[in-house]
Design a protein around this motif. Sequence first.
Motif, PDB file in Angstrom:
ATOM      1  N   ILE A  32       4.664  -6.654  -5.585  1.00 37.44           N
ATOM      2  CA  ILE A  32       5.819  -5.879  -5.107  1.00 37.44           C
ATOM      3  C   ILE A  32       5.615  -5.441  -3.655  1.00 37.44           C
ATOM      4  N   GLY A  33       5.328  -6.401  -2.803  1.00 38.86           N
ATOM      5  CA  GLY A  33       5.222  -6.104  -1.375  1.00 38.86           C
ATOM      6  C   GLY A  33       3.835  -6.268  -0.795  1.00 38.86           C
ATOM      7  N   GLY A  34       2.821  -6.320  -1.623  1.00 41.16           N
ATOM      8  CA  GLY A  34       1.465  -6.522  -1.123  1.00 41.16           C
ATOM      9  C   GLY A  34       0.560  -5.348  -1.414  1.00 41.16           C
ATOM     10  N   ASP A  35      -0.717  -5.643  -1.577  1.00 41.80           N
ATOM     11  CA  ASP A  35      -1.708  -4.642  -1.959  1.00 41.80           C
ATOM     12  C   ASP A  35      -2.685  -4.325  -0.829  1.00 41.80           C
ATOM     13  N   CYS A  36      -2.454  -4.878   0.364  1.00 42.15           N
ATOM     14  CA  CYS A  36      -3.449  -4.775   1.436  1.00 42.15           C
ATOM     15  C   CYS A  36      -3.721  -3.341   1.873  1.00 42.15           C
ATOM     16  N   THR A  37      -2.688  -2.562   2.123  1.00 39.67           N
ATOM     17  CA  THR A  37      -2.900  -1.212   2.627  1.00 39.67           C
ATOM     18  C   THR A  37      -3.356  -0.284   1.513  1.00 39.67           C
ATOM     19  N   ASN A  38      -2.924  -0.521   0.285  1.00 39.77           N
ATOM     20  CA  ASN A  38      -3.439   0.213  -0.859  1.00 39.77           C
ATOM     21  C   ASN A  38      -4.953   0.024  -0.948  1.00 39.77           C
ATOM     22  N   PHE A  39      -5.416  -1.202  -0.835  1.00 40.73           N
ATOM     23  CA  PHE A  39      -6.851  -1.485  -0.884  1.00 40.73           C
ATOM     24  C   PHE A  39      -7.588  -0.822   0.280  1.00 40.73           C
ATOM     25  N   VAL A  40      -7.063  -0.931   1.481  1.00 38.19           N
ATOM     26  CA  VAL A  40      -7.700  -0.310   2.651  1.00 38.19           C
ATOM     27  C   VAL A  40      -7.758   1.205   2.461  1.00 38.19           C
ATOM     28  N   SER A  41      -6.695   1.805   1.939  1.00 40.01           N
ATOM     29  CA  SER A  41      -6.710   3.245   1.687  1.00 40.01           C
ATOM     30  C   SER A  41      -7.783   3.618   0.673  1.00 40.01           C
ATOM     31  N   GLN A  42      -7.932   2.822  -0.363  1.00 38.98           N
ATOM     32  CA  GLN A  42      -9.007   3.073  -1.339  1.00 38.98           C
ATOM     33  C   GLN A  42     -10.372   3.047  -0.660  1.00 38.98           C
ATOM     34  N   CYS A  43     -10.572   2.080   0.212  1.00 39.08           N
ATOM     35  CA  CYS A  43     -11.851   1.968   0.930  1.00 39.08           C
ATOM     36  C   CYS A  43     -12.087   3.193   1.812  1.00 39.08           C
ATOM     37  N   ILE A  44     -11.056   3.580   2.552  1.00 39.45           N
ATOM     38  CA  ILE A  44     -11.172   4.764   3.411  1.00 39.45           C
ATOM     39  C   ILE A  44     -11.486   5.992   2.558  1.00 39.45           C
ATOM     40  N   TYR A  45     -10.795   6.135   1.447  1.00 35.54           N
ATOM     41  CA  TYR A  45     -11.025   7.282   0.569  1.00 35.54           C
ATOM     42  C   TYR A  45     -12.460   7.308   0.048  1.00 35.54           C
ATOM     43  N   TRP A  59      -1.406  11.626   3.018  1.00 36.11           N
ATOM     44  CA  TRP A  59      -2.069  10.378   2.637  1.00 36.11           C
ATOM     45  C   TRP A  59      -2.775  10.645   1.313  1.00 36.11           C
ATOM     46  N   TYR A  60      -2.160  10.187   0.217  1.00 37.50           N
ATOM     47  CA  TYR A  60      -2.724  10.446  -1.103  1.00 37.50           C
ATOM     48  C   TYR A  60      -2.182   9.452  -2.113  1.00 37.50           C
ATOM     49  N   TYR A  61      -2.894   9.391  -3.253  1.00 38.27           N
ATOM     50  CA  TYR A  61      -2.472   8.559  -4.376  1.00 38.27           C
ATOM     51  C   TYR A  61      -2.829   9.304  -5.657  1.00 38.27           C
ATOM     52  N   ARG A  62      -1.827   9.568  -6.463  1.00 34.95           N
ATOM     53  CA  ARG A  62      -2.037  10.106  -7.809  1.00 34.95           C
ATOM     54  C   ARG A  62      -1.638   9.072  -8.855  1.00 34.95           C
ATOM     55  N   SER A  63      -0.552   8.334  -8.542  1.00 30.38           N
ATOM     56  CA  SER A  63      -0.051   7.303  -9.454  1.00 30.38           C
ATOM     57  C   SER A  63       0.943   6.433  -8.693  1.00 30.38           C
ATOM     58  N   LEU A  64       1.430   5.398  -9.339  1.00 33.74           N
ATOM     59  CA  LEU A  64       2.442   4.536  -8.746  1.00 33.74           C
ATOM     60  C   LEU A  64       3.631   5.349  -8.242  1.00 33.74           C
ATOM     61  N   TYR A  65       3.993   6.377  -8.976  1.00 32.67           N
ATOM     62  CA  TYR A  65       5.189   7.152  -8.645  1.00 32.67           C
ATOM     63  C   TYR A  65       4.882   8.446  -7.887  1.00 32.67           C
ATOM     64  N   ASP A  66       3.631   8.716  -7.656  1.00 30.79           N
ATOM     65  CA  ASP A  66       3.234   9.936  -6.940  1.00 30.79           C
ATOM     66  C   ASP A  66       2.165   9.569  -5.916  1.00 30.79           C
ATOM     67  N   ARG A  67       2.651   9.090  -4.774  1.00 32.62           N
ATOM     68  CA  ARG A  67       1.756   8.667  -3.696  1.00 32.62           C
ATOM     69  C   ARG A  67       2.484   8.833  -2.372  1.00 32.62           C
ATOM     70  N   ALA A  68       1.707   8.910  -1.319  1.00 36.91           N
ATOM     71  CA  ALA A  68       2.289   9.010   0.019  1.00 36.91           C
ATOM     72  C   ALA A  68       2.597   7.612   0.547  1.00 36.91           C
ATOM     73  N   ALA A  69       3.619   7.517   1.370  1.00 33.78           N
ATOM     74  CA  ALA A  69       3.946   6.231   2.005  1.00 33.78           C
ATOM     75  C   ALA A  69       2.763   5.708   2.802  1.00 33.78           C
ATOM     76  N   ALA A  70       1.976   6.608   3.377  1.00 26.92           N
ATOM     77  CA  ALA A  70       0.823   6.203   4.183  1.00 26.92           C
ATOM     78  C   ALA A  70      -0.265   5.534   3.354  1.00 26.92           C
ATOM     79  N   TRP A  71      -0.265   5.743   2.048  1.00 21.36           N
ATOM     80  CA  TRP A  71      -1.292   5.124   1.201  1.00 21.36           C
ATOM     81  C   TRP A  71      -1.068   3.611   1.097  1.00 21.36           C
ATOM     82  N   THR A  72       0.185   3.171   1.131  1.00 18.76           N
ATOM     83  CA  THR A  72       0.475   1.756   0.886  1.00 18.76           C
ATOM     84  C   THR A  72       1.233   1.053   2.005  1.00 18.76           C
TER      85      THR A  72
END
Length: 160
Positions: A32-45, A59-72
Amino acid sequence: MRTIQYNRPEAVAYARRWALGRNPRYFDFSEIGGDCTNFVSQCIYAGAGIMNYTPDVGWYYRSLYDRAAAWTGVEYLYNFLTTNEAYGPFASEVNESSAVAGDIIQLGNSYGDFYHSLFILRTEPTILVAAHTNDALDRPLSTYNYAVARFLHIDGVNTY
């Protein structure tokens, strides 16, 4: 608020662990658009240990429906990292020669639209990256086709 050091070895270790797989704690955005920035955010975290839960600009991730735009989002991550003066990681745009392991590369087209985020695993003798969407581990930056690249050096992490 105080500033702590970004843990580059932890971030790189995380990238190596999950570059060719998926951490079940995070949704896989590949279809659904790509996982690249999600993965990079995980690495940074993994190297920062702190998220920024500020609505709309954090910049945060709690779930698919509760995350910041900057995370992905590629541009949103850039904007967050380069302007963040609150909690979480912050970065500056640097020349390729100043980038080090644990930093970020974003690739763009000839119009200046950036569309892909990569995580730097090492820089000598050549830049090797980890990435998601088209999964990569130790892939040379030179094998990507892009018009422009920007390099984001993680300067530190603001903590409580």
